[in-house]
Design an enzyme around this catalytic site. Structure first.
Site, PDB file in Angstrom:
ATOM      1  N   LYS A   1      30.839 126.837 -34.887  1.00  0.00           N
ATOM      2  CA  LYS A   1      31.991 126.641 -34.007  1.00  0.00           C
ATOM      3  C   LYS A   1      32.410 128.001 -33.479  1.00  0.00           C
ATOM      4  O   LYS A   1      33.055 128.787 -34.167  1.00  0.00           O
ATOM      5  CB  LYS A   1      33.133 125.990 -34.808  1.00  0.00           C
TER       6      LYS A   1
ATOM      7  N   ARG B   1      28.144 113.619 -34.492  1.00  0.00           N
ATOM      8  CA  ARG B   1      28.429 114.581 -33.419  1.00  0.00           C
ATOM      9  C   ARG B   1      27.119 114.920 -32.709  1.00  0.00           C
ATOM     10  O   ARG B   1      26.284 115.638 -33.233  1.00  0.00           O
ATOM     11  CB  ARG B   1      29.051 115.852 -34.023  1.00  0.00           C
TER      12      ARG B   1
ATOM     13  N   SER C   1      41.890 117.788 -33.378  1.00  0.00           N
ATOM     14  CA  SER C   1      41.831 119.162 -33.879  1.00  0.00           C
ATOM     15  C   SER C   1      42.927 120.013 -33.244  1.00  0.00           C
ATOM     16  O   SER C   1      43.113 119.980 -32.026  1.00  0.00           O
ATOM     17  CB  SER C   1      40.467 119.789 -33.555  1.00  0.00           C
TER      18      SER C   1
END
Length: 219
Positions: free
Chosen positions: A139, A41, A110
């Site tokens: 997050k 990521r 997700s």
């Protein structure tokens, strides 16, 4: 679905998350400790820089037969011949990925609210990211914090493989697995650990405990 997605400990890695250490070395140590799936990521990299890291990481993972997943960059996923890609609600849709990249082997999506369990994007995906289970500093743009009750509700509503992420650590992963998750995804629990290999081993042990206790529970 379990046979199509047999993974239990999923590392989401970035250079930044490794806090100055070589991310390739952290990844290899994590795999040696029990990580069996890795997502790269790199939200702030150029496509060229992201691709370079993806190819380097893939080379490290190949001897261990650990698949590489690319976060939200179809071009990097395709050019690196990664095993798959993971996307969220604001990213390219899974249905479009299937059309554009027929050889994609692992497609993750997700979900942020229960209604998403019944849309075409969910049906198209191989596994669902349940994010976040608990509040996490990595997050901050999420809609729902699921908690254990949320995992139980999702598990009762779908046969898809569930990957739980969000403040996962050795002290809570057993309960998360017992609630119905198939796999645990972590960032800092391994990337920021003093010993990534030992951290992965401990997490894997707790996951196995959760799976064992889940199998002996009455329906």
């Amino acid at each position: 679905m379990a046979s199509a997605f047999p993974y239990r400990l999923y590392l989401v890695i970035s250079e930044e998350a490794c806090q100055g250490r070589n991310f390739l070395e952290v990844a290899e140590a994590a795999v040696q400790g029990g990580v069996d799936l890795i997502q790269l990521r790199e939200k702030n990299d150029t496509t060229e820089a992201f691709l370079k890291k993806a190819l380097q990481l893939k080379e490290v993972l190949q001897p261990y037969n650990v698949p590489l997943i690319i976060n939200d960059n179809l071009e990097v996923a395709q050019k690196s011949a990664a095993a798959g890609i993971h996307v969220g609600n604001s990213d390219i849709a899974p249905t479009k990925i299937r059309t554009a990249w027929e050889s994609c082997r692992i497609l993750g999506y997700s979900i942020e609210y229960l209604e998403q369990l019944y849309n075409e994007q969910t049906y198209t995906s191989d596994y669902l990211g349940i994010s976040p289970v608990f509040d996490t500093a990595t997050k901050t743009d999420t809609i729902t914090t699921w908690g254990l009750d949320g995992i139980e509700k999702i598990r009762a509503s779908t046969q898809k493989s569930l990957v739980a992420i969000g403040h996962m650590k050795a002290s809570n992963v057993k309960k998360v697995i017992e609630a119905g998750a198939d796999c645990i995804a972590v960032v800092s629990a391994i990337c920021a650990a003093k010993n990534p290999k030992s951290a992965a081993k401990e997490l894997r042990l707790e996951i196995e405990k959760g799976l064992k206790s889940r199998t002996v529970k009455p329906n």
